[in-house]
Design a protein around this motif. Structure first.
Motif, PDB file in Angstrom:
ATOM      1  N   ALA A   1       0.815  -1.216   0.000  1.00 28.64           N
ATOM      2  CA  ALA A   1       0.000   0.000   0.000  1.00 28.64           C
ATOM      3  C   ALA A   1       0.846   1.262   0.000  1.00 28.64           C
ATOM      4  N   LYS A   2       0.429   2.218  -0.816  1.00 25.67           N
ATOM      5  CA  LYS A   2       0.953   3.574  -0.769  1.00 25.67           C
ATOM      6  C   LYS A   2      -0.231   4.440  -0.347  1.00 25.67           C
ATOM      7  N   LEU A   3      -0.176   4.946   0.863  1.00 27.29           N
ATOM      8  CA  LEU A   3      -1.304   5.677   1.417  1.00 27.29           C
ATOM      9  C   LEU A   3      -1.018   7.174   1.436  1.00 27.29           C
TER      10      LEU A   3
ATOM     11  N   CYS B   1      -2.412   5.944  -8.151  1.00 26.48           N
ATOM     12  CA  CYS B   1      -1.917   6.750  -9.277  1.00 26.48           C
ATOM     13  C   CYS B   1      -0.553   7.385  -9.047  1.00 26.48           C
ATOM     14  N   SER B   2       0.139   7.017  -7.978  1.00 25.46           N
ATOM     15  CA  SER B   2       1.464   7.584  -7.667  1.00 25.46           C
ATOM     16  C   SER B   2       1.429   9.109  -7.658  1.00 25.46           C
TER      17      SER B   2
ATOM     18  N   VAL C   1      -8.196   7.311  -7.606  1.00 25.51           N
ATOM     19  CA  VAL C   1      -8.367   6.572  -8.849  1.00 25.51           C
ATOM     20  C   VAL C   1      -7.967   7.362 -10.089  1.00 25.51           C
ATOM     21  N   ALA C   2      -7.681   8.665  -9.943  1.00 30.79           N
ATOM     22  CA  ALA C   2      -7.270   9.470 -11.092  1.00 30.79           C
ATOM     23  C   ALA C   2      -6.505  10.699 -10.628  1.00 30.79           C
ATOM     24  N   LEU C   3      -5.504  11.058 -11.398  1.00 31.39           N
ATOM     25  CA  LEU C   3      -4.743  12.296 -11.194  1.00 31.39           C
ATOM     26  C   LEU C   3      -5.299  13.304 -12.203  1.00 31.39           C
ATOM     27  N   LEU C   4      -5.848  14.406 -11.715  1.00 35.10           N
ATOM     28  CA  LEU C   4      -6.524  15.387 -12.567  1.00 35.10           C
ATOM     29  C   LEU C   4      -5.548  16.480 -13.008  1.00 35.10           C
TER      30      LEU C   4
END
Length: 93
Positions: free
Chosen positions: A22-24, A52-53, A84-87
């Motif tokens: 996990a990356k939290l 999404c890093s 879930v997404a990098l905007l």
């Protein structure tokens, strides 16, 4: 799905084995589109699994509830929020 901004990183010293990779991130929810550039945002703060890093200060899409764990199926993850997404840009015109 909600808009949020990453404001920190969460480090675990002990966790359930399902969190081994996990990356939290600590994220702050954007309450209103008018406040999207405000720092700090002033919204709710929560911990989300980062798919999404993302980096600190990134604007992200946040899935909550059962939908947050959908990308891991058929594995079961006990999470309540995931990025879930990098905007890159939001255009309301």
């Amino acid at each position: 799905m909600k808009l949020a901004r990453t404001v920190g990183t969460v480090t675990l010293s002990k966790a359930h084995p399902s969190f081994a990779t996990a990356k939290l991130r600590c994220v702050e929810v954007v309450d209103s589109i008018d406040q999207i550039d405000k720092q700090p945002l002033g919204g709710d703060t929560m911990v989300a699994w980062d798919l999404c890093s993302t980096g600190l200060g990134d604007l992200v899409a946040l899935a909550e509830g059962p939908e947050a764990a959908q990308p891991f199926r058929p594995d079961v993850k006990c999470i309540d929020a995931s990025i879930v997404a990098l905007l890159d840009e939001i255009d309301l015109e």
